[in-house]
Design a protein around this motif. Structure first.
Motif, PDB file in Angstrom:
ATOM      1  N   LYS A   8      39.835  -0.836 -20.342  1.00  0.00           N
ATOM      2  CA  LYS A   8      40.171   0.067 -21.696  1.00  0.00           C
ATOM      3  C   LYS A   8      39.443  -0.401 -22.842  1.00  0.00           C
ATOM      4  O   LYS A   8      39.124  -1.270 -22.889  1.00  0.00           O
ATOM      5  CB  LYS A   8      41.434   0.429 -22.114  1.00  0.00           C
ATOM      6  N   ALA A   9      38.871   0.745 -23.607  1.00  0.00           N
ATOM      7  CA  ALA A   9      38.025   0.505 -24.961  1.00  0.00           C
ATOM      8  C   ALA A   9      38.796  -0.664 -25.845  1.00  0.00           C
ATOM      9  O   ALA A   9      38.082  -1.407 -26.448  1.00  0.00           O
ATOM     10  CB  ALA A   9      37.693   1.660 -25.567  1.00  0.00           C
ATOM     11  N   ALA A  10      40.282  -0.075 -25.872  1.00  0.00           N
ATOM     12  CA  ALA A  10      40.823  -1.174 -26.826  1.00  0.00           C
ATOM     13  C   ALA A  10      40.762  -2.733 -26.520  1.00  0.00           C
ATOM     14  O   ALA A  10      40.657  -3.442 -27.078  1.00  0.00           O
ATOM     15  CB  ALA A  10      42.329  -0.491 -26.855  1.00  0.00           C
ATOM     16  N   ASP A  11      41.049  -2.870 -25.103  1.00  0.00           N
ATOM     17  CA  ASP A  11      40.973  -4.136 -24.660  1.00  0.00           C
ATOM     18  C   ASP A  11      39.598  -4.670 -24.728  1.00  0.00           C
ATOM     19  O   ASP A  11      39.503  -5.993 -24.979  1.00  0.00           O
ATOM     20  CB  ASP A  11      41.446  -4.106 -22.960  1.00  0.00           C
ATOM     21  N   ARG A  12      38.707  -4.003 -24.525  1.00  0.00           N
ATOM     22  CA  ARG A  12      37.200  -4.434 -24.575  1.00  0.00           C
ATOM     23  C   ARG A  12      36.929  -4.829 -26.087  1.00  0.00           C
ATOM     24  O   ARG A  12      36.120  -5.869 -26.392  1.00  0.00           O
ATOM     25  CB  ARG A  12      36.031  -3.050 -24.004  1.00  0.00           C
ATOM     26  N   ARG A  13      37.404  -4.031 -26.927  1.00  0.00           N
ATOM     27  CA  ARG A  13      37.087  -4.190 -28.481  1.00  0.00           C
ATOM     28  C   ARG A  13      37.775  -5.682 -28.523  1.00  0.00           C
ATOM     29  O   ARG A  13      37.075  -6.581 -29.420  1.00  0.00           O
ATOM     30  CB  ARG A  13      37.838  -3.180 -29.518  1.00  0.00           C
ATOM     31  N   ILE A  14      39.306  -5.910 -28.187  1.00  0.00           N
ATOM     32  CA  ILE A  14      39.682  -7.352 -28.365  1.00  0.00           C
ATOM     33  C   ILE A  14      38.838  -8.260 -27.946  1.00  0.00           C
ATOM     34  O   ILE A  14      38.721  -9.361 -28.471  1.00  0.00           O
ATOM     35  CB  ILE A  14      41.028  -7.364 -27.842  1.00  0.00           C
ATOM     36  N   LEU A  15      38.362  -8.120 -26.704  1.00  0.00           N
ATOM     37  CA  LEU A  15      37.448  -9.229 -25.975  1.00  0.00           C
ATOM     38  C   LEU A  15      36.364  -9.505 -26.924  1.00  0.00           C
ATOM     39  O   LEU A  15      35.973 -10.566 -27.026  1.00  0.00           O
ATOM     40  CB  LEU A  15      36.903  -8.452 -24.444  1.00  0.00           C
ATOM     41  N   ILE A  16      35.867  -8.561 -27.397  1.00  0.00           N
ATOM     42  CA  ILE A  16      34.529  -8.534 -28.139  1.00  0.00           C
ATOM     43  C   ILE A  16      34.975  -9.538 -29.593  1.00  0.00           C
ATOM     44  O   ILE A  16      34.287 -10.416 -30.045  1.00  0.00           O
ATOM     45  CB  ILE A  16      33.823  -7.268 -28.742  1.00  0.00           C
ATOM     46  N   LEU A  17      35.840  -9.064 -30.161  1.00  0.00           N
ATOM     47  CA  LEU A  17      36.471  -9.776 -31.307  1.00  0.00           C
ATOM     48  C   LEU A  17      36.738 -11.099 -31.099  1.00  0.00           C
ATOM     49  O   LEU A  17      36.392 -12.112 -31.852  1.00  0.00           O
ATOM     50  CB  LEU A  17      37.572  -8.926 -31.865  1.00  0.00           C
ATOM     51  N   ALA A  38      27.809 -10.656 -27.348  1.00  0.00           N
ATOM     52  CA  ALA A  38      27.647  -9.718 -25.998  1.00  0.00           C
ATOM     53  C   ALA A  38      27.838 -10.376 -24.638  1.00  0.00           C
ATOM     54  O   ALA A  38      28.620 -10.015 -24.054  1.00  0.00           O
ATOM     55  CB  ALA A  38      26.466  -9.106 -26.120  1.00  0.00           C
ATOM     56  N   ASP A  39      27.221 -11.548 -24.485  1.00  0.00           N
ATOM     57  CA  ASP A  39      27.204 -12.400 -23.239  1.00  0.00           C
ATOM     58  C   ASP A  39      28.623 -12.751 -22.980  1.00  0.00           C
ATOM     59  O   ASP A  39      29.126 -12.696 -21.721  1.00  0.00           O
ATOM     60  CB  ASP A  39      26.116 -13.431 -23.195  1.00  0.00           C
ATOM     61  N   ARG A  40      29.215 -13.298 -24.044  1.00  0.00           N
ATOM     62  CA  ARG A  40      30.582 -13.967 -23.907  1.00  0.00           C
ATOM     63  C   ARG A  40      31.500 -12.899 -23.603  1.00  0.00           C
ATOM     64  O   ARG A  40      32.595 -13.120 -22.675  1.00  0.00           O
ATOM     65  CB  ARG A  40      31.028 -14.577 -25.285  1.00  0.00           C
ATOM     66  N   PRO A  46      23.848  -3.290 -27.402  1.00  0.00           N
ATOM     67  CA  PRO A  46      23.959  -1.874 -27.823  1.00  0.00           C
ATOM     68  C   PRO A  46      25.563  -1.188 -27.977  1.00  0.00           C
ATOM     69  O   PRO A  46      25.851  -0.881 -29.059  1.00  0.00           O
ATOM     70  CB  PRO A  46      23.122  -0.903 -27.013  1.00  0.00           C
ATOM     71  N   TYR A  47      26.320  -1.607 -26.897  1.00  0.00           N
ATOM     72  CA  TYR A  47      27.745  -1.421 -27.046  1.00  0.00           C
ATOM     73  C   TYR A  47      28.366  -1.889 -28.274  1.00  0.00           C
ATOM     74  O   TYR A  47      29.025  -1.261 -28.845  1.00  0.00           O
ATOM     75  CB  TYR A  47      28.390  -1.818 -25.709  1.00  0.00           C
ATOM     76  N   ILE A  48      28.370  -3.015 -28.581  1.00  0.00           N
ATOM     77  CA  ILE A  48      28.806  -3.927 -29.842  1.00  0.00           C
ATOM     78  C   ILE A  48      28.192  -3.067 -31.041  1.00  0.00           C
ATOM     79  O   ILE A  48      29.275  -2.823 -31.639  1.00  0.00           O
ATOM     80  CB  ILE A  48      28.366  -5.254 -30.002  1.00  0.00           C
ATOM     81  N   PHE A  49      26.909  -2.639 -31.200  1.00  0.00           N
ATOM     82  CA  PHE A  49      26.507  -1.922 -32.359  1.00  0.00           C
ATOM     83  C   PHE A  49      26.933  -0.603 -32.273  1.00  0.00           C
ATOM     84  O   PHE A  49      27.391  -0.145 -33.361  1.00  0.00           O
ATOM     85  CB  PHE A  49      24.895  -2.071 -32.563  1.00  0.00           C
ATOM     86  N   ARG A  50      27.354   0.018 -31.315  1.00  0.00           N
ATOM     87  CA  ARG A  50      27.724   1.300 -31.218  1.00  0.00           C
ATOM     88  C   ARG A  50      29.289   1.136 -31.581  1.00  0.00           C
ATOM     89  O   ARG A  50      29.929   2.142 -32.212  1.00  0.00           O
ATOM     90  CB  ARG A  50      28.018   2.035 -29.901  1.00  0.00           C
ATOM     91  N   LEU A  51      30.130   0.146 -31.230  1.00  0.00           N
ATOM     92  CA  LEU A  51      31.474  -0.080 -31.604  1.00  0.00           C
ATOM     93  C   LEU A  51      31.764  -0.415 -32.871  1.00  0.00           C
ATOM     94  O   LEU A  51      32.576   0.035 -33.727  1.00  0.00           O
ATOM     95  CB  LEU A  51      31.988  -1.172 -30.680  1.00  0.00           C
ATOM     96  N   PHE A  52      30.875  -1.243 -33.474  1.00  0.00           N
ATOM     97  CA  PHE A  52      31.223  -2.095 -34.931  1.00  0.00           C
ATOM     98  C   PHE A  52      30.045  -1.359 -35.915  1.00  0.00           C
ATOM     99  O   PHE A  52      30.389  -1.748 -36.923  1.00  0.00           O
ATOM    100  CB  PHE A  52      31.080  -3.346 -34.798  1.00  0.00           C
ATOM    101  N   GLY A  53      28.943  -0.902 -35.548  1.00  0.00           N
ATOM    102  CA  GLY A  53      27.854  -0.505 -36.526  1.00  0.00           C
ATOM    103  C   GLY A  53      26.932  -1.535 -36.615  1.00  0.00           C
ATOM    104  O   GLY A  53      26.102  -1.917 -35.834  1.00  0.00           O
ATOM    105  N   THR A  54      27.157  -2.645 -37.473  1.00  0.00           N
ATOM    106  CA  THR A  54      26.249  -3.767 -38.027  1.00  0.00           C
ATOM    107  C   THR A  54      26.780  -5.052 -37.695  1.00  0.00           C
ATOM    108  O   THR A  54      28.082  -5.202 -37.476  1.00  0.00           O
ATOM    109  CB  THR A  54      25.920  -3.725 -39.362  1.00  0.00           C
ATOM    110  N   LYS A  55      26.032  -6.038 -37.653  1.00  0.00           N
ATOM    111  CA  LYS A  55      26.671  -7.343 -37.616  1.00  0.00           C
ATOM    112  C   LYS A  55      27.546  -7.548 -38.556  1.00  0.00           C
ATOM    113  O   LYS A  55      28.452  -8.253 -38.301  1.00  0.00           O
ATOM    114  CB  LYS A  55      25.456  -8.679 -37.559  1.00  0.00           C
ATOM    115  N   ASN A  56      27.269  -7.187 -39.901  1.00  0.00           N
ATOM    116  CA  ASN A  56      28.286  -7.334 -40.957  1.00  0.00           C
ATOM    117  C   ASN A  56      29.504  -6.675 -40.621  1.00  0.00           C
ATOM    118  O   ASN A  56      30.374  -7.450 -40.950  1.00  0.00           O
ATOM    119  CB  ASN A  56      27.558  -6.951 -42.333  1.00  0.00           C
ATOM    120  N   ASP A  57      29.341  -5.680 -40.280  1.00  0.00           N
ATOM    121  CA  ASP A  57      30.744  -4.705 -39.876  1.00  0.00           C
ATOM    122  C   ASP A  57      31.407  -5.599 -38.820  1.00  0.00           C
ATOM    123  O   ASP A  57      32.667  -5.529 -38.987  1.00  0.00           O
ATOM    124  CB  ASP A  57      30.458  -3.376 -39.462  1.00  0.00           C
TER     125      ASP A  57
END
Length: 179
Positions: A8-17, A38-40, A46-57
């Motif tokens: 799920k997108a929410a789970d993927r978001r947590i994984l990225i965070l 992204a590798d970790r 691109p998925y990270i940038f779509r989800l969060f915008g910028t690295k600062n975000d």
């Protein structure tokens, strides 16, 4: 045909965070690589940038994520404490547990405070620190002096834990019992 369940997108978001928190704790704002995150996390940049915008975000989201976990740990500790345990003692014990569970997450705090002059971090650093301070005041009912003492001990523990020098503090559990 794929046999695994789609995340799920929410789970993927947590994984990225979580991956970003690990990298941010290790290297700080500027040394953190979105490619490594992204590798970790097993996703594309691109998925990270779509989800969060910028690295600062993304880094701001990591700071907020980390702070939310700490604030929830404090709230849970106060709500679940026994009658003999003061709210400050319960939060101190929760912080020690937080520190022992993942010292790298405390390094995130240090990197955040160190980068607080960076316009990309300043607002989120100030806001999240204030939220922690206000939660401690609300949950404990402590005086301003007691809160400053509590925060001072927490800051010292954070620095010592990040340096793997908690032996210099003495017994954090004994200090927690003083609250």
């Amino acid at each position: 045909m794929a046999t695994g369940k789609r995340m799920k997108a929410a789970d993927r978001r947590i994984l990225i965070l979580e991956a970003a928190q690990e990298e941010y704790g290790r290297g700080g704002m500027h040394a953190t690589s979105v490619e490594v995150i992204a590798d970790r996390a097993g996703v594309s940049q691109p998925y990270i940038f779509r989800l969060f915008g910028t690295k600062n975000d993304l880094m701001a989201a990591v700071i907020e994520y980390h702070t939310a976990k700490l604030r929830q740990a404090f709230r849970n500790a106060v709500e679940q404490r026994d009658a003999e345990t003061s709210p400050l003692e319960a939060m101190a014990l929760a912080y020690i547990g937080f520190m022992n569970e993942d010292v790298n997450s405390l390094r995130c705090q240090l990197h955040t405070w160190a980068a607080a002059s960076d316009p990309a971090i300043k607002d989120v650093a100030q806001r999240t620190y204030r939220e922690i301070w206000e939660d401690i005041a609300e949950l404990s009912g402590a005086t301003a002096d007691e809160i400053r003492d509590f925060m001072g001990h927490g800051m010292l523990l954070t620095v010592l834990a990040s340096l793997d020098l908690t032996d210099l503090f003495g017994d954090p559990l004994a200090v927690a019992k003083e609250y």
